[in-house]
Design an enzyme around this catalytic site. Structure first.
Site, PDB file in Angstrom:
ATOM      1  CB  THR A  38       6.885   6.029   6.180  1.00  0.00           C
ATOM      2  OG1 THR A  38       7.214   6.695   5.068  1.00  0.00           O
ATOM      3  CG2 THR A  38       6.909   7.086   7.641  1.00  0.00           C
TER       4      THR A  38
ATOM      5  N   GLY B 236      10.903  -2.292  -1.460  1.00  0.00           N
ATOM      6  CA  GLY B 236      11.211  -1.363  -0.410  1.00  0.00           C
ATOM      7  C   GLY B 236      11.074  -2.217   0.882  1.00  0.00           C
TER       8      GLY B 236
ATOM      9  CB  THR C  20       4.589   4.622   2.902  1.00  0.00           C
ATOM     10  OG1 THR C  20       5.546   4.163   1.775  1.00  0.00           O
ATOM     11  CG2 THR C  20       4.568   3.299   3.751  1.00  0.00           C
TER      12      THR C  20
ATOM     13  N   GLY D 171      13.445   3.101   2.038  1.00  0.00           N
ATOM     14  CA  GLY D 171      13.433   1.484   2.557  1.00  0.00           C
ATOM     15  C   GLY D 171      14.578   0.739   2.514  1.00  0.00           C
TER      16      GLY D 171
HETATM   17  N1  ASP Z   1       9.465   2.956   2.818  1.00  0.00           N
HETATM   18  C1  ASP Z   1       8.770   3.166   1.401  1.00  0.00           C
HETATM   19  C2  ASP Z   1       9.740   2.170   0.571  1.00  0.00           C
HETATM   20  O1  ASP Z   1      10.893   2.392   0.613  1.00  0.00           O
HETATM   21  C3  ASP Z   1       8.749   4.534   0.964  1.00  0.00           C
HETATM   22  C4  ASP Z   1       7.792   5.512   1.734  1.00  0.00           C
HETATM   23  O2  ASP Z   1       7.933   5.255   3.046  1.00  0.00           O
HETATM   24  O3  ASP Z   1       7.095   6.166   1.390  1.00  0.00           O
HETATM   25  O4  ASP Z   1       9.345   1.806  -0.539  1.00  0.00           O
END
Ligand code: ASP
Length: 366
Positions: free
Chosen positions: A251, A230, A200, A254
């Protein structure tokens, strides 16, 4: 009035934390960016890939720094950074986002303006080249905060934003990750994002006018299904900005960030960090003829040290870790703190400010 409070504070020797900002201080700005946290270790990285990631992070950082250096708005800076990273196939956002279980790409994005606490977010969009700009349009051009799926796609078209076929976002590496996940699942093994690399992207900024903003964009998790959403597009979970406290972009896993409302939690803790001191200062403000205070003491009268901010941010990430959550956050405050905290081996990140040269990092020990 700030001077009045500082005088009162000094007279009563209540705190050394209240610092008057001299009117002549040069306006400060700060920018922190991330390209995801996770199991990012030297052993799993080629020199070429590492160099390429660093170059990309530097380029994105400069896109935002240019805005802030010239006196532009934090909101414009964070959008500029995220647009660059959305176009970069190395990160899990825009082009290069991870695949859903069905083999499509569905984006999530959110943006928030700390000056107004205006916010915009989208989830499950499939054709907008820059989901972060769509989130900003939701904030500025619709009466809503959060749009999903087909409706968000339709709004995007109506706004005249650039549309691309869903295949335009596909990359062979993300396809490989999905295939690997499906193969593991077929063997009855735990399949969910096996390599735990969250790509992310996000940015937080403080501009020369003292406003903060946050932006986050993602494809979510590899193999997400059943309409899973997320933290990234959820205001208060993966994205939050409030001029009275800070701007945060997250990030990681999530589900945990949602449960703790991590981004808002950090802002709230910073906002109330001086609750006792504020109460004491308020008690010393003279009352008018009707018994009402002649001045309301505000949290912004108190300037947090970088170490105090770091303690709060680390504390929330520790709480996340205690629940079993992994990931990290980047944070910027109106007082000029810029930093991060993460509990994974690495986090793609970069930082620059009016006082500090641009720098990017990948591993936890940098
Ligand atoms: N936080 C993001 C999610 O859970 C994933 C990520 O940080 O890459 O959708």
């Amino acid at each position: 009035m700030r001077r009045l409070i500082v005088f009162l504070m000094g007279a009563l020797a209540m705190s050394t934390q209240a610092i008057a900002q001299d009117a002549g201080d040069a306006p400060r700005w700060t920018l922190v960016i991330h390209g995801g946290a996770g199991v990012i270790e030297r052993a799993g990285m080629t020199p070429e890939r590492e160099a390429s990631i660093r170059t990309s992070l530097s380029g994105a950082l400069e896109a935002g720094a240019t805005v802030l250096r010239e006196g532009g708005a934090a909101l414009d800076a964070v959008e500029a950074v995220v647009r660059v990273l959305e176009d970069d196939p190395q990160f899990n956002a825009g082009r290069g986002a991870v695949f859903t279980y069905e083999g499509t790409i569905e984006h999530d994005a959110a943006i928030m303006d700390g000056a107004t606490r205006g916010a915009g977010a989208v989830t499950g969009t499939s054709h907008t080249r820059h989901p972060i700009t769509l989130a900003r349009r939701v904030m500025e051009e619709s009466p809503h905060v959060f749009l999903r799926g087909l409706g968000a796609d339709q709004f995007s078209v109506e706004q005249g934003l650039e549309q691309v076929p869903n295949e335009w976002f596909h990359t062979p590496e993300r396809r490989r990750q999905l295939d690997e996940m499906l193969a593991r699942e077929a063997q009855g093994l735990s399949a969910y994002d096996v390599d735990l690399k969250y790509g992310t992207v996000g940015a937080v900024a403080l501009d020369q006018n003292g406003n903060v903003a946050a932006a986050t964009s993602t494809g979510g998790l590899t193999g997400k299904r059943w309409g899973r959403i997320g933290d990234s597009p959820i205001i208060g979970a993966g994205t939050y900005a409030d001029d009275r406290a800070c701007a945060v972009s997250a990030t990681g896993a999530g589900e945990y960030f949602i449960r703790l409302a991590v981004a808002h939690e950090i802002c709230a803790q910073l906002r109330f960090r001086f609750a006792e001191e504020i109460e004491a200062a308020q008690a010393s403000v003279p009352l008018d003829g009707e018994g009402n205070p002649t001045y309301i003491v505000h949290a912004s009268e108190f300037e947090l040290t970088d170490a105090q901010v770091q303690e709060v941010v680390d504390g929330v990430i520790a709480e996340l870790g205690a629940l079993g959550g992994t990931g990290g956050v980047i944070v910027a405050t109106p007082d000029g703190y810029g930093g991060y905290s993460f509990n994974t081996p690495g986090m793609y990140r970069g930082m620059v400010s009016s006082e500090r040269e641009a720098g990017v990092a990948i591993y936890g020990d940098e």
